[in-house]
Write a protein that holds these residues in place. Structure first.
Motif, PDB file in Angstrom:
ATOM      1  N   MET A   1       9.789   0.865  -1.505  1.00 46.20           N
ATOM      2  CA  MET A   1       9.993   1.883  -2.686  1.00 46.20           C
ATOM      3  C   MET A   1       9.555   3.081  -2.499  1.00 46.20           C
ATOM      4  O   MET A   1       8.543   3.181  -2.127  1.00 46.20           O
ATOM      5  CB  MET A   1       9.049   1.290  -3.717  1.00 46.20           C
ATOM      6  CG  MET A   1       9.224  -0.219  -4.217  1.00 46.20           C
ATOM      7  SD  MET A   1      10.814  -0.530  -5.097  1.00 46.20           S
ATOM      8  CE  MET A   1      10.493   0.118  -6.565  1.00 46.20           C
ATOM      9  N   LEU A   2      10.412   4.229  -2.302  1.00 44.79           N
ATOM     10  CA  LEU A   2       9.995   5.459  -2.083  1.00 44.79           C
ATOM     11  C   LEU A   2       9.033   5.804  -3.368  1.00 44.79           C
ATOM     12  O   LEU A   2       9.747   5.825  -4.672  1.00 44.79           O
ATOM     13  CB  LEU A   2      11.366   6.290  -2.105  1.00 44.79           C
ATOM     14  CG  LEU A   2      11.564   6.664  -0.761  1.00 44.79           C
ATOM     15  CD1 LEU A   2      12.743   7.887  -0.781  1.00 44.79           C
ATOM     16  CD2 LEU A   2      10.306   7.241   0.124  1.00 44.79           C
ATOM     17  N   LYS A   3       7.930   6.512  -3.415  1.00 46.12           N
ATOM     18  CA  LYS A   3       6.857   6.715  -4.333  1.00 46.12           C
ATOM     19  C   LYS A   3       6.941   7.988  -4.666  1.00 46.12           C
ATOM     20  O   LYS A   3       6.507   8.400  -5.799  1.00 46.12           O
ATOM     21  CB  LYS A   3       5.557   5.883  -4.064  1.00 46.12           C
ATOM     22  CG  LYS A   3       5.656   4.640  -4.101  1.00 46.12           C
ATOM     23  CD  LYS A   3       5.628   3.953  -5.406  1.00 46.12           C
ATOM     24  CE  LYS A   3       5.687   2.488  -5.243  1.00 46.12           C
ATOM     25  NZ  LYS A   3       5.400   1.857  -6.911  1.00 46.12           N
ATOM     26  N   LYS A   4       6.833   9.028  -3.508  1.00 44.39           N
ATOM     27  CA  LYS A   4       6.602  10.172  -3.842  1.00 44.39           C
ATOM     28  C   LYS A   4       7.373  10.986  -2.678  1.00 44.39           C
ATOM     29  O   LYS A   4       7.471  10.597  -1.586  1.00 44.39           O
ATOM     30  CB  LYS A   4       5.069  10.557  -3.403  1.00 44.39           C
ATOM     31  CG  LYS A   4       4.373  11.622  -4.269  1.00 44.39           C
ATOM     32  CD  LYS A   4       3.014  11.828  -3.823  1.00 44.39           C
ATOM     33  CE  LYS A   4       2.619  12.719  -2.902  1.00 44.39           C
ATOM     34  NZ  LYS A   4       1.095  12.863  -2.765  1.00 44.39           N
TER      35      LYS A   4
ATOM     36  N   MET B   1      -7.359   1.655   2.725  1.00 47.19           N
ATOM     37  CA  MET B   1      -6.540   1.941   3.988  1.00 47.19           C
ATOM     38  C   MET B   1      -6.159   1.053   5.094  1.00 47.19           C
ATOM     39  O   MET B   1      -6.180   1.317   6.259  1.00 47.19           O
ATOM     40  CB  MET B   1      -7.134   3.169   4.247  1.00 47.19           C
ATOM     41  CG  MET B   1      -6.123   4.374   4.151  1.00 47.19           C
ATOM     42  SD  MET B   1      -5.213   4.447   2.457  1.00 47.19           S
ATOM     43  CE  MET B   1      -5.447   6.134   2.179  1.00 47.19           C
ATOM     44  N   GLY B   2      -6.643  -0.376   4.729  1.00 44.21           N
ATOM     45  CA  GLY B   2      -6.275  -1.307   5.827  1.00 44.21           C
ATOM     46  C   GLY B   2      -5.440  -2.537   5.070  1.00 44.21           C
ATOM     47  O   GLY B   2      -5.552  -2.733   3.817  1.00 44.21           O
ATOM     48  N   MET B   3      -4.860  -3.282   5.852  1.00 38.62           N
ATOM     49  CA  MET B   3      -4.208  -4.522   5.641  1.00 38.62           C
ATOM     50  C   MET B   3      -4.683  -5.746   5.900  1.00 38.62           C
ATOM     51  O   MET B   3      -4.679  -5.940   7.320  1.00 38.62           O
ATOM     52  CB  MET B   3      -2.691  -4.411   5.525  1.00 38.62           C
ATOM     53  CG  MET B   3      -2.218  -5.607   4.675  1.00 38.62           C
ATOM     54  SD  MET B   3      -0.353  -5.738   5.332  1.00 38.62           S
ATOM     55  CE  MET B   3      -0.442  -5.849   6.847  1.00 38.62           C
ATOM     56  N   PRO B   4      -5.209  -6.562   5.259  1.00 44.33           N
ATOM     57  CA  PRO B   4      -5.694  -7.803   5.781  1.00 44.33           C
ATOM     58  C   PRO B   4      -4.792  -8.855   6.009  1.00 44.33           C
ATOM     59  O   PRO B   4      -3.650  -8.788   5.417  1.00 44.33           O
ATOM     60  CB  PRO B   4      -6.566  -8.538   4.641  1.00 44.33           C
ATOM     61  CG  PRO B   4      -6.843  -7.621   3.484  1.00 44.33           C
ATOM     62  CD  PRO B   4      -5.623  -6.633   3.982  1.00 44.33           C
ATOM     63  N   LEU B   5      -4.825  -9.661   7.267  1.00 46.60           N
ATOM     64  CA  LEU B   5      -3.887 -10.614   7.539  1.00 46.60           C
ATOM     65  C   LEU B   5      -4.580 -11.680   8.257  1.00 46.60           C
ATOM     66  O   LEU B   5      -5.787 -11.606   8.788  1.00 46.60           O
ATOM     67  CB  LEU B   5      -2.718  -9.835   8.165  1.00 46.60           C
ATOM     68  CG  LEU B   5      -2.974  -9.291   9.678  1.00 46.60           C
ATOM     69  CD1 LEU B   5      -2.447 -10.153  10.855  1.00 46.60           C
ATOM     70  CD2 LEU B   5      -2.086  -7.914   9.726  1.00 46.60           C
ATOM     71  N   GLU B   6      -3.932 -12.704   8.691  1.00 42.70           N
ATOM     72  CA  GLU B   6      -4.389 -13.721   9.429  1.00 42.70           C
ATOM     73  C   GLU B   6      -3.518 -14.070  10.605  1.00 42.70           C
ATOM     74  O   GLU B   6      -2.448 -14.273  10.470  1.00 42.70           O
ATOM     75  CB  GLU B   6      -4.673 -14.826   8.404  1.00 42.70           C
ATOM     76  CG  GLU B   6      -5.765 -15.911   9.036  1.00 42.70           C
ATOM     77  CD  GLU B   6      -5.988 -17.254   8.258  1.00 42.70           C
ATOM     78  OE1 GLU B   6      -6.694 -17.094   7.144  1.00 42.70           O
ATOM     79  OE2 GLU B   6      -5.364 -18.084   8.370  1.00 42.70           O
ATOM     80  N   MET B   7      -4.187 -14.246  11.792  1.00 43.44           N
ATOM     81  CA  MET B   7      -3.292 -14.726  13.085  1.00 43.44           C
ATOM     82  C   MET B   7      -3.303 -16.176  12.911  1.00 43.44           C
ATOM     83  O   MET B   7      -4.378 -16.729  12.724  1.00 43.44           O
ATOM     84  CB  MET B   7      -3.998 -14.005  14.277  1.00 43.44           C
ATOM     85  CG  MET B   7      -3.439 -14.582  15.598  1.00 43.44           C
ATOM     86  SD  MET B   7      -4.389 -13.513  16.930  1.00 43.44           S
ATOM     87  CE  MET B   7      -3.692 -14.800  18.352  1.00 43.44           C
TER      88      MET B   7
ATOM     89  N   ILE C   1       0.941  -1.208  -0.179  1.00 46.20           N
ATOM     90  CA  ILE C   1       0.023  -0.051   0.231  1.00 46.20           C
ATOM     91  C   ILE C   1       0.977   1.266  -0.099  1.00 46.20           C
ATOM     92  O   ILE C   1       1.588   1.556   0.768  1.00 46.20           O
ATOM     93  CB  ILE C   1      -0.890   0.108   1.240  1.00 46.20           C
ATOM     94  CG1 ILE C   1      -1.735  -1.248   1.228  1.00 46.20           C
ATOM     95  CG2 ILE C   1      -1.960   1.294   1.170  1.00 46.20           C
ATOM     96  CD1 ILE C   1      -2.789  -1.363   2.440  1.00 46.20           C
ATOM     97  N   ALA C   2       0.638   2.099  -0.936  1.00 47.03           N
ATOM     98  CA  ALA C   2       1.726   2.899  -1.302  1.00 47.03           C
ATOM     99  C   ALA C   2       1.552   4.214  -0.316  1.00 47.03           C
ATOM    100  O   ALA C   2       1.514   5.574  -0.856  1.00 47.03           O
ATOM    101  CB  ALA C   2       1.884   3.458  -2.745  1.00 47.03           C
ATOM    102  N   VAL C   3       1.262   4.125   1.018  1.00 47.22           N
ATOM    103  CA  VAL C   3       0.873   5.251   1.881  1.00 47.22           C
ATOM    104  C   VAL C   3       1.665   5.489   2.939  1.00 47.22           C
ATOM    105  O   VAL C   3       1.050   6.042   3.930  1.00 47.22           O
ATOM    106  CB  VAL C   3      -0.664   5.259   1.951  1.00 47.22           C
ATOM    107  CG1 VAL C   3      -1.370   5.402   0.807  1.00 47.22           C
ATOM    108  CG2 VAL C   3      -0.824   4.105   2.600  1.00 47.22           C
ATOM    109  N   VAL C   4       2.574   4.663   3.033  1.00 49.05           N
ATOM    110  CA  VAL C   4       3.388   4.593   4.514  1.00 49.05           C
ATOM    111  C   VAL C   4       4.365   5.744   4.393  1.00 49.05           C
ATOM    112  O   VAL C   4       5.244   5.862   3.702  1.00 49.05           O
ATOM    113  CB  VAL C   4       4.242   3.252   4.587  1.00 49.05           C
ATOM    114  CG1 VAL C   4       4.811   3.204   5.887  1.00 49.05           C
ATOM    115  CG2 VAL C   4       3.071   2.196   4.480  1.00 49.05           C
TER     116      VAL C   4
ATOM    117  N   ALA D   1       5.996   5.654   0.882  1.00 49.80           N
ATOM    118  CA  ALA D   1       6.704   4.572   0.334  1.00 49.80           C
ATOM    119  C   ALA D   1       5.627   3.448   0.417  1.00 49.80           C
ATOM    120  O   ALA D   1       4.630   3.340   0.998  1.00 49.80           O
ATOM    121  CB  ALA D   1       7.801   4.189   1.463  1.00 49.80           C
ATOM    122  N   GLU D   2       6.162   2.505  -0.566  1.00 49.52           N
ATOM    123  CA  GLU D   2       5.128   1.025  -0.756  1.00 49.52           C
ATOM    124  C   GLU D   2       6.199   0.048  -0.066  1.00 49.52           C
ATOM    125  O   GLU D   2       7.268  -0.211  -0.515  1.00 49.52           O
ATOM    126  CB  GLU D   2       4.705   0.868  -1.971  1.00 49.52           C
ATOM    127  CG  GLU D   2       3.922  -0.487  -1.958  1.00 49.52           C
ATOM    128  CD  GLU D   2       3.382  -0.763  -3.575  1.00 49.52           C
ATOM    129  OE1 GLU D   2       3.266   0.442  -4.120  1.00 49.52           O
ATOM    130  OE2 GLU D   2       3.108  -1.747  -3.682  1.00 49.52           O
TER     131      GLU D   2
END
Lengths: 83, 83, 83, 83
Positions: free
Chosen positions: A75-78, B1-7, A41-44, A58-59
């Motif tokens: 990856m730096l995106k912006k 704006m969320g990331m799915p994962l599994e515990m 997700i390229a929003v970090v 970054a993503e």
């Protein structure tokens, strides 16, 4: 019977990132402890310190947990402030 | 704006584990999706399927998230039913 | 810019659970820190201490994070050794 | 033997938040699924939709997982664009 970890949604480099030479704008960073980052997700936000201004977005492409450390490849995106 | 994962707190191999040749009782397994496993604790049950009996207990030494998949490297520590 | 938490897949009561009077076999337990438990799956071991034998299996029905503590509500489903 | 959840680091209200009357700037919001939010850190962005501008920053004070839903209670700390 529990495992401590830290939820992270920002990359704080402390200047310790290394360039991944084969890929443009790609960096590798190792931090202590097991840290859970959002991937793909390229929003970090990337910052040098917690209180510093944002360097860019970054993503994160890869996250490795091993020997009590977390390594991410991103990856730096912006970029901010590039005129 | 969320990331799915599994515990996850059990290794279900579906018979897809690969032996890591350099290390005794060490295996590598890739599963789809981002899965959060406990590391460095020798108490994770290993099963071939969810409903199958436990093969043994393992300690997960490494967890890699990349390209939508999770790869773990684990050491089998205690085997069941070996007489 | 991170939040510490602990991944848990076993209930260790330390004898501090309270009976929820309205529901049979239902208990409430508060632990310090933010702890991530699996919910709605009747496979969580309950122990009095980490090293003690398993009391039974439980299904966690509710998890509350507040003021630096975690409260869970769980149903004991299968008891060990009760004859 | 796994539990799906979603890591979230932003509050997307879809306009479904409810005011908590006893406390100023305090809101309650229920979302489907089990969602992991950072608590006690006043840096969580609040938006009406994922693509909308940020309404402000919030501090999440409570997170409840129950019946397949997540409820959070949060305090709006800093509002955008209020002159």
């Amino acid at each position: 019977m529990g495992m401590p970890l830290e939820m992270n949604w920002m990359i704080v480099t402390k200047g310790k990132e290394e360039k991944v030479v084969e890929e443009e704008n790609c960096f590798k960073l190792t931090k202590d402890g097991y840290r859970l980052y959002p991937l793909d997700i390229a929003v970090v936000e990337v910052r040098k310190t917690k209180e510093a201004a944002t360097i860019g977005l970054a993503e994160i492409k890869e996250m490795i947990w091993k020997d009590g450390n977390t390594t991410i490849v991103y990856m730096l995106k912006k970029l901010n402030g590039v005129n």
